[in-house]
Design a protein around this motif. Sequence first.
Motif, PDB file in Angstrom:
ATOM      1  N   GLY A 104      -5.915  -1.140   2.790  1.00 15.54           N
ATOM      2  CA  GLY A 104      -5.246  -1.335   4.074  1.00 15.54           C
ATOM      3  C   GLY A 104      -5.967  -0.612   5.193  1.00 15.54           C
ATOM      4  N   PRO A 119       0.849  -1.196   0.000  1.00 16.29           N
ATOM      5  CA  PRO A 119       0.000   0.000   0.000  1.00 16.29           C
ATOM      6  C   PRO A 119       0.885   1.245   0.000  1.00 16.29           C
ATOM      7  CG  PRO A 119       0.104  -0.952   2.203  1.00 16.29           C
ATOM      8  CD  PRO A 119       0.834  -1.904   1.286  1.00 16.29           C
ATOM      9  N   ASN A 158       2.753  -3.043   4.566  1.00 10.95           N
ATOM     10  CA  ASN A 158       2.376  -1.763   5.139  1.00 10.95           C
ATOM     11  C   ASN A 158       3.269  -0.642   4.638  1.00 10.95           C
ATOM     12  OD1 ASN A 158       4.647  -1.171   7.226  1.00 10.95           O
ATOM     13  ND2 ASN A 158       4.039  -3.279   7.677  1.00 10.95           N
ATOM     14  N   THR A 205      -2.143  -3.984   5.138  1.00 15.69           N
ATOM     15  CA  THR A 205      -3.081  -4.881   4.472  1.00 15.69           C
ATOM     16  C   THR A 205      -3.144  -6.212   5.212  1.00 15.69           C
ATOM     17  OG1 THR A 205      -1.419  -5.885   3.026  1.00 15.69           O
ATOM     18  CG2 THR A 205      -2.437  -3.826   2.283  1.00 15.69           C
ATOM     19  N   SER A 220      -0.581   2.334   6.957  1.00 15.71           N
ATOM     20  CA  SER A 220      -1.584   1.566   6.221  1.00 15.71           C
ATOM     21  C   SER A 220      -1.097   0.127   6.153  1.00 15.71           C
ATOM     22  CB  SER A 220      -1.770   2.132   4.814  1.00 15.71           C
ATOM     23  OG  SER A 220      -2.658   1.321   4.070  1.00 15.71           O
TER      24      SER A 220
END
Length: 369
Positions: free
Chosen positions: A212, A181, A249, A244, A242
């Motif tokens: 995310g 992300p 991240n 997922t 963020s």
Amino acid sequence: ITMAINTSLVPSVVIAVTSGSNPSCVGASVTFTATPTNGGSTPSYQWQVDGVTVGTNISTYSSTTLTTSQVVTCIMTSNSSCASPLTGTSNTLTMTVNPLPVLTITNPAAVCSPSTVDITAPAVTAGSTGGGTLTYWTNAGATITLTSPNSVNSSGTYYIKTTTAGCSDIKPVTVTINPLPVLTITNPAAVCSPSTVNITAPVVTAGSTGGGTLTYWTNAGATVALTSPNSVCVSGTYYIQSATTAGCNDIKPVTVTINPLPATPTITQVGSILTSSSAIGNQWYLNGVIISGATSQNYTFTANGNYTVIVTTGSCSSLVSAQTSVTGVGISDVGDANYLTVYPNPSDGFFTISFNITVKSTYKCDLVN
């Protein structure tokens, strides 16, 4: 009795591997073909493996179950009384059958882009048997080489092949590289204390990709959570992460600016001059109404009423000062009331002078407190 024996009638045969190979591999199909060299007009065939008949009357024999050291023999007869020898250099073959290597594949752990995967790592083929040389391919037919098996950068199915003594095994291996992300951060607008900032507002992360779940932190290592990200009350750098479900991240800083309010000003009065305690940013008001252009530290009043001042620095304004009331604005008595009348007195700065007779005179008006 003298007998003549026609040796040309003794049948003979040559066998050869015409499909497969010798040496061969366990489970591989091998086909043998008999070629007569002196077999008469109507040859017949008998195939044996280690002396056990396995086929008759055909010139070929195939098997997928041969093992190493087994002897394949073909006997050919031209009539009921003439047969080729049971053994010889041309009608017997001793097999060499090598064991197959067996690959055991453990798919490597998924990673997050831009990381790569090394499918040459020993853990990927741990538990395989038979040894052999490993090669890496993009297709199951092992015709297209994988150029960088130690740094695969795309998700997909690849193939590992092990080869030893001409025998091989090939198995698929799955590589998973999850997308990362990507956060795009727009710092929120500065506010004035005691207002707070909401860094969970969608506008702060607008334009981010990869989805995310967003979490909020006070440090770049994402180990200390920010307890109230929707009402941050202290200026500083915070962090949004963020993450997922695949474990990928991205974390980025976000800057919060909370400007302090200017100190609440006070007003002092000397004569007809009001002075703010702040040297800059002043705006004067009379009875709560802004006095246009009255932005200096000092203001000379000309009317009765309640005066206040507000100080603004940057985008932040102070609280309103305490009121200073002015009630004595007026003029001193003048001349003889038989000649003129001045009203109202005191006034709000506007006076009416009424002459009772026609007279040419000069009058001076002095402002007193």
